[in-house]
Write a protein that holds these residues in place. Sequence first.
Motif, PDB file in Angstrom:
ATOM      1  N   MET A   5     -14.598 130.156   9.919  1.00 36.64           N
ATOM      2  CA  MET A   5     -15.231 130.988  10.940  1.00 36.64           C
ATOM      3  C   MET A   5     -14.606 130.702  12.297  1.00 36.64           C
ATOM      4  SD  MET A   5     -17.322 133.336  11.930  1.00 36.64           S
ATOM      5  CE  MET A   5     -18.464 133.638  10.598  1.00 36.64           C
ATOM      6  N   ASP A  55     -24.364 125.862  10.461  1.00 28.78           N
ATOM      7  CA  ASP A  55     -23.026 125.341  10.764  1.00 28.78           C
ATOM      8  C   ASP A  55     -22.040 126.475  11.044  1.00 28.78           C
ATOM      9  OD1 ASP A  55     -24.079 122.808  10.320  1.00 28.78           O
ATOM     10  OD2 ASP A  55     -23.195 122.609   8.310  1.00 28.78           O
ATOM     11  N   THR A  56     -22.117 127.526  10.241  1.00 27.30           N
ATOM     12  CA  THR A  56     -21.216 128.670  10.412  1.00 27.30           C
ATOM     13  C   THR A  56     -21.470 129.362  11.745  1.00 27.30           C
ATOM     14  OG1 THR A  56     -21.036 128.979   8.029  1.00 27.30           O
ATOM     15  CG2 THR A  56     -20.511 130.879   9.414  1.00 27.30           C
ATOM     16  N   ALA A  94     -14.934 134.762   6.222  1.00 29.75           N
ATOM     17  CA  ALA A  94     -15.027 133.332   6.523  1.00 29.75           C
ATOM     18  C   ALA A  94     -15.861 132.680   5.435  1.00 29.75           C
ATOM     19  CB  ALA A  94     -15.656 133.116   7.897  1.00 29.75           C
ATOM     20  N   THR A 142     -23.832 138.067   7.655  1.00 30.32           N
ATOM     21  CA  THR A 142     -24.069 136.859   6.876  1.00 30.32           C
ATOM     22  C   THR A 142     -24.713 137.207   5.545  1.00 30.32           C
ATOM     23  OG1 THR A 142     -26.233 136.488   7.891  1.00 30.32           O
ATOM     24  CG2 THR A 142     -24.334 135.438   8.946  1.00 30.32           C
ATOM     25  N   GLU A 179     -20.102 127.448  14.715  1.00 34.50           N
ATOM     26  CA  GLU A 179     -18.662 127.657  14.887  1.00 34.50           C
ATOM     27  C   GLU A 179     -18.359 129.038  15.463  1.00 34.50           C
ATOM     28  OE1 GLU A 179     -16.206 125.518  14.750  1.00 34.50           O
ATOM     29  OE2 GLU A 179     -17.602 123.941  14.161  1.00 34.50           O
ATOM     30  N   THR A 195     -19.565 136.613   5.928  1.00 29.77           N
ATOM     31  CA  THR A 195     -19.714 135.349   5.210  1.00 29.77           C
ATOM     32  C   THR A 195     -20.435 135.604   3.884  1.00 29.77           C
ATOM     33  OG1 THR A 195     -21.852 134.770   6.188  1.00 29.77           O
ATOM     34  CG2 THR A 195     -19.870 134.070   7.381  1.00 29.77           C
ATOM     35  N   THR A 242     -16.052 129.296   5.071  1.00 33.40           N
ATOM     36  CA  THR A 242     -16.559 128.005   5.543  1.00 33.40           C
ATOM     37  C   THR A 242     -16.729 128.041   7.063  1.00 33.40           C
ATOM     38  OG1 THR A 242     -14.377 127.058   5.970  1.00 33.40           O
ATOM     39  CG2 THR A 242     -15.265 126.815   3.716  1.00 33.40           C
ATOM     40  N   PRO A 243     -17.464 127.099   7.627  1.00 29.77           N
ATOM     41  CA  PRO A 243     -17.564 127.023   9.095  1.00 29.77           C
ATOM     42  C   PRO A 243     -16.196 126.874   9.767  1.00 29.77           C
ATOM     43  CG  PRO A 243     -19.302 125.727   8.103  1.00 29.77           C
ATOM     44  CD  PRO A 243     -18.399 126.164   6.984  1.00 29.77           C
TER      45      PRO A 243
END
Length: 177
Positions: free
Chosen positions: A62, A95-96, A56, A79, A99, A31, A58-59
């Motif tokens: 992901m 949020d990520t 990824a 990350t 998910e 991410t 966005t969430p």
Amino acid sequence: IGPSGAGKTTAVAKLAAQFGENGAKVCLITTDTDRIGGLEQIRAYAGILDLPVDVAYTPDEMHDVIQNRKDVNVILIDTGGISPIDHVQMQPLSDTLREAGPSEVHLVLGASTGLGQMRDALESFSPIGIDRLLFTRLDETARFGAACTMAVESSVPMSYITNSRAVPGDIHPARAQ
């Protein structure tokens, strides 16, 4: 997860190599799309280790990437670094990870980081959910007091330590000794 410059990407690559050497089918997900060179670095490690790497942004992405990787045993997520004092960036990270549904979340801290900064990082990242501490760059300091104090004070189990930038290699399970 962790602050910028802690060594998260290199630690993920080291873990991927170790899991791969033990026969696991590994995939990397990143991410880290904002840092200049972030994607290139993880892609370079993936190339060296002959592993797939997904991105990824966005969430929702992901979630999709995780769903499309049923062909592997281990998924390691790298990350982007977040400043412990930038609370605005914590929500997208949370949020990520929600998910992704990880089985473990490791807070990565550089061993040469000061104790106050380590405490700030732990406090800021704790609401996301931290399962383990992973200390990097033990080769860059002869003073391990801050890392040892952090491990004791936090009551968060340590997972691994790293002591070089070499990939593969130089990642070790953390032991009390």
